[in-house]
Design an enzyme around this catalytic site. Structure first.
Site, PDB file in Angstrom:
ATOM      1  N   ARG A 250       0.943  -1.334  -0.026  1.00  0.00           N
ATOM      2  CA  ARG A 250      -0.159  -0.062  -0.073  1.00  0.00           C
ATOM      3  C   ARG A 250       1.005   1.166  -0.034  1.00  0.00           C
ATOM      4  NH1 ARG A 250      -3.424  -0.414   5.081  1.00  0.00           N
ATOM      5  NH2 ARG A 250      -1.704  -1.320   5.889  1.00  0.00           N
TER       6      ARG A 250
ATOM      7  N   ASN B 205      -6.004  -2.892   2.324  1.00  0.00           N
ATOM      8  CA  ASN B 205      -5.969  -4.210   2.383  1.00  0.00           C
ATOM      9  C   ASN B 205      -7.449  -4.853   2.610  1.00  0.00           C
ATOM     10  OD1 ASN B 205      -3.235  -4.500   2.401  1.00  0.00           O
ATOM     11  ND2 ASN B 205      -3.181  -4.497   4.693  1.00  0.00           N
TER      12      ASN B 205
END
Length: 122
Positions: free
Chosen positions: A52, A70
């Site tokens: 990320r 996520n």
């Protein structure tokens, strides 16, 4: 408010949304292009490997807006908005991810742009 006024308000609202979605964006190189939006789902070893944060860094480098998060099932979901070339660079990057990732599959779907102007890690 009359029915005519409501219809006119709705038409103006829709026109504004369409203009915002189709407006051109200026890239780092000064090019202007139509905004596109892709939603991407990435599976494999993609959590706990800085996927990320690296995605955010690359998106910011290319002037791409959107978000990445996520999912509880171990996948990563991301939305990218920007010019076709810049968004495609992010989609291509997701096919391998950061150094410690092991990408098994990438699923991509094109969507209508929403006019996002930042990139967030969720």
């Amino acid at each position: 408010m009359s029915r005519h006024d409501n219809a006119e308000f709705l038409l103006l609202t829709l026109r504004g949304l369409a203009k915002r979605a189709l407006r051109g964006v200026r890239t780092r190189h000064g090019n202007v292009g139509a905004v596109v939006r892709y939603r991407v789902f990435v599976s494999g070893r993609v959590q706990g490997v800085f996927f990320r944060d690296t995605c955010r860094q690359i998106a910011e480098e290319h002037g791409v807006s959107g978000w990445v998060r996520n999912l509880p099932d171990g996948r990563v979901e991301a939305v990218f908005e920007g010019t076709q070339d810049d968004v495609q660079k992010l989609v291509d990057w997701t096919r391998h991810g950061p150094r410690r990732a092991a990408v098994a599959d990438v699923w991509v779907r094109q969507e209508q742009p929403e006019g996002l102007d930042t990139f967030q890690v969720r």
